[in-house]
Write a protein that holds these residues in place. Sequence first.
Motif, PDB file in Angstrom:
ATOM      1  N   TYR A  38      42.840  40.103  22.497  1.00 19.88           N
ATOM      2  CA  TYR A  38      42.092  39.321  23.381  1.00 19.88           C
ATOM      3  C   TYR A  38      42.290  40.132  24.600  1.00 19.88           C
ATOM      4  O   TYR A  38      43.372  41.015  24.815  1.00 19.88           O
ATOM      5  CB  TYR A  38      42.800  37.765  23.622  1.00 19.88           C
ATOM      6  CG  TYR A  38      44.027  37.786  23.999  1.00 19.88           C
ATOM      7  CD1 TYR A  38      44.362  37.760  25.261  1.00 19.88           C
ATOM      8  CD2 TYR A  38      44.886  37.552  23.075  1.00 19.88           C
ATOM      9  CE1 TYR A  38      45.827  37.893  25.665  1.00 19.88           C
ATOM     10  CE2 TYR A  38      46.286  37.290  23.580  1.00 19.88           C
ATOM     11  CZ  TYR A  38      46.727  37.367  24.793  1.00 19.88           C
ATOM     12  OH  TYR A  38      47.991  37.329  25.322  1.00 19.88           O
ATOM     13  N   LYS A  39      41.316  39.907  25.520  1.00 22.81           N
ATOM     14  CA  LYS A  39      41.550  40.453  26.931  1.00 22.81           C
ATOM     15  C   LYS A  39      41.559  39.432  27.978  1.00 22.81           C
ATOM     16  O   LYS A  39      40.764  38.702  28.108  1.00 22.81           O
ATOM     17  CB  LYS A  39      40.094  41.312  27.120  1.00 22.81           C
ATOM     18  CG  LYS A  39      40.373  42.177  28.614  1.00 22.81           C
ATOM     19  CD  LYS A  39      39.253  43.363  28.752  1.00 22.81           C
ATOM     20  CE  LYS A  39      39.434  43.737  29.848  1.00 22.81           C
ATOM     21  NZ  LYS A  39      38.362  44.990  30.211  1.00 22.81           N
ATOM     22  N   THR A  40      42.680  39.691  28.557  1.00 23.84           N
ATOM     23  CA  THR A  40      42.852  38.784  29.761  1.00 23.84           C
ATOM     24  C   THR A  40      42.693  39.541  31.090  1.00 23.84           C
ATOM     25  O   THR A  40      42.233  40.646  30.954  1.00 23.84           O
ATOM     26  CB  THR A  40      44.445  38.201  29.583  1.00 23.84           C
ATOM     27  OG1 THR A  40      44.688  37.475  30.676  1.00 23.84           O
ATOM     28  CG2 THR A  40      45.469  39.389  29.932  1.00 23.84           C
ATOM     29  N   VAL A  41      42.760  38.949  32.334  1.00 26.51           N
ATOM     30  CA  VAL A  41      42.722  39.658  33.752  1.00 26.51           C
ATOM     31  C   VAL A  41      43.886  40.535  33.566  1.00 26.51           C
ATOM     32  O   VAL A  41      45.064  40.244  33.451  1.00 26.51           O
ATOM     33  CB  VAL A  41      42.902  38.565  34.834  1.00 26.51           C
ATOM     34  CG1 VAL A  41      42.671  39.229  36.174  1.00 26.51           C
ATOM     35  CG2 VAL A  41      41.766  37.782  34.538  1.00 26.51           C
ATOM     36  N   PRO A  42      43.462  41.958  33.875  1.00 25.97           N
ATOM     37  CA  PRO A  42      44.414  42.961  34.308  1.00 25.97           C
ATOM     38  C   PRO A  42      45.598  42.594  35.158  1.00 25.97           C
ATOM     39  O   PRO A  42      45.558  41.840  36.300  1.00 25.97           O
ATOM     40  CB  PRO A  42      43.709  44.029  34.432  1.00 25.97           C
ATOM     41  CG  PRO A  42      42.401  44.088  34.010  1.00 25.97           C
ATOM     42  CD  PRO A  42      42.126  42.313  34.046  1.00 25.97           C
ATOM     43  N   GLU A  43      46.663  42.926  34.772  1.00 21.58           N
ATOM     44  CA  GLU A  43      48.236  42.566  35.718  1.00 21.58           C
ATOM     45  C   GLU A  43      48.293  43.744  36.582  1.00 21.58           C
ATOM     46  O   GLU A  43      49.072  43.556  37.616  1.00 21.58           O
ATOM     47  CB  GLU A  43      49.310  42.379  35.016  1.00 21.58           C
ATOM     48  CG  GLU A  43      49.130  41.201  33.787  1.00 21.58           C
ATOM     49  CD  GLU A  43      50.360  40.830  33.091  1.00 21.58           C
ATOM     50  OE1 GLU A  43      51.585  41.722  33.464  1.00 21.58           O
ATOM     51  OE2 GLU A  43      50.285  40.107  32.359  1.00 21.58           O
ATOM     52  N   HIS A  44      47.870  44.963  36.509  1.00 18.74           N
ATOM     53  CA  HIS A  44      47.731  45.949  37.419  1.00 18.74           C
ATOM     54  C   HIS A  44      46.780  46.948  37.213  1.00 18.74           C
ATOM     55  O   HIS A  44      46.078  46.920  36.185  1.00 18.74           O
ATOM     56  CB  HIS A  44      49.495  46.571  37.383  1.00 18.74           C
ATOM     57  CG  HIS A  44      49.711  46.824  35.943  1.00 18.74           C
ATOM     58  ND1 HIS A  44      49.255  48.175  35.421  1.00 18.74           N
ATOM     59  CD2 HIS A  44      50.355  46.333  35.082  1.00 18.74           C
ATOM     60  CE1 HIS A  44      49.737  48.192  34.123  1.00 18.74           C
ATOM     61  NE2 HIS A  44      50.479  47.182  33.887  1.00 18.74           N
ATOM     62  N   LEU A  45      46.784  48.032  38.246  1.00 19.78           N
ATOM     63  CA  LEU A  45      45.758  48.911  38.031  1.00 19.78           C
ATOM     64  C   LEU A  45      45.814  49.694  36.707  1.00 19.78           C
ATOM     65  O   LEU A  45      44.580  50.118  36.263  1.00 19.78           O
ATOM     66  CB  LEU A  45      45.910  49.984  39.336  1.00 19.78           C
ATOM     67  CG  LEU A  45      45.508  49.357  40.377  1.00 19.78           C
ATOM     68  CD1 LEU A  45      45.766  50.512  41.657  1.00 19.78           C
ATOM     69  CD2 LEU A  45      44.046  48.912  40.699  1.00 19.78           C
ATOM     70  N   ASN A  46      46.806  50.104  35.862  1.00 22.73           N
ATOM     71  CA  ASN A  46      46.791  50.846  34.940  1.00 22.73           C
ATOM     72  C   ASN A  46      46.401  49.831  33.600  1.00 22.73           C
ATOM     73  O   ASN A  46      46.463  50.320  32.541  1.00 22.73           O
ATOM     74  CB  ASN A  46      48.206  51.627  34.557  1.00 22.73           C
ATOM     75  CG  ASN A  46      48.423  52.448  35.704  1.00 22.73           C
ATOM     76  OD1 ASN A  46      47.588  53.155  36.143  1.00 22.73           O
ATOM     77  ND2 ASN A  46      49.815  52.928  35.825  1.00 22.73           N
ATOM     78  N   ASP A  47      46.732  48.748  33.779  1.00 13.44           N
ATOM     79  CA  ASP A  47      46.424  47.348  32.652  1.00 13.44           C
ATOM     80  C   ASP A  47      44.866  47.456  32.367  1.00 13.44           C
ATOM     81  O   ASP A  47      43.882  47.206  33.340  1.00 13.44           O
ATOM     82  CB  ASP A  47      46.925  46.251  32.979  1.00 13.44           C
ATOM     83  CG  ASP A  47      46.940  45.317  32.037  1.00 13.44           C
ATOM     84  OD1 ASP A  47      46.675  45.653  30.852  1.00 13.44           O
ATOM     85  OD2 ASP A  47      47.233  44.118  32.364  1.00 13.44           O
ATOM     86  N   THR A  48      44.362  47.463  31.207  1.00 15.42           N
ATOM     87  CA  THR A  48      42.905  46.993  30.993  1.00 15.42           C
ATOM     88  C   THR A  48      43.110  45.503  30.603  1.00 15.42           C
ATOM     89  O   THR A  48      41.876  44.952  30.586  1.00 15.42           O
ATOM     90  CB  THR A  48      42.385  47.733  29.673  1.00 15.42           C
ATOM     91  OG1 THR A  48      43.392  47.158  28.465  1.00 15.42           O
ATOM     92  CG2 THR A  48      42.569  49.141  29.668  1.00 15.42           C
TER      93      THR A  48
END
Length: 132
Positions: A38-48
């Motif tokens: 699943y895709k959640t809201v990214p937690e930081h700039l490198n996170d998809t």
Amino acid sequence: MSETDKPTSGDTNQTKNGFLALVSRLVFDEQLPVRFMYKTVPEHLNDTGWRLFTGYEDDSFLADEAVNLTPVPLEKLYGLDPSLEEKLAYNAGTVWERVPGADWERVYDFRIPTKSVDVSITNDPDAFDKQS
């Protein structure tokens, strides 16, 4: 892939940030295939925002995210399983699963876990000053 599973511009047109997904260590330690993601809201700039699992993770495994989920570049995942590349283009809120021997199917009834944030809101200036 059915017509309802084909991406539309609304499914994949978010601004793309990051290049890492959090992946269950079972994918690498036990060499098991990814069968749920699943895709959640990214937690930081490198996170998809993508979270990938084998389906064998239990609650205690998932509770220790820092130990049992590892950040992996998307390019490495494409090398492990080329079918992931198309799915990982989808927006936050997307969930996919597959059973052995079958194609990916989009899931609509899974509630994506979210981090809880303790926030206190007030319109009272005196109460606000006491919180600081």
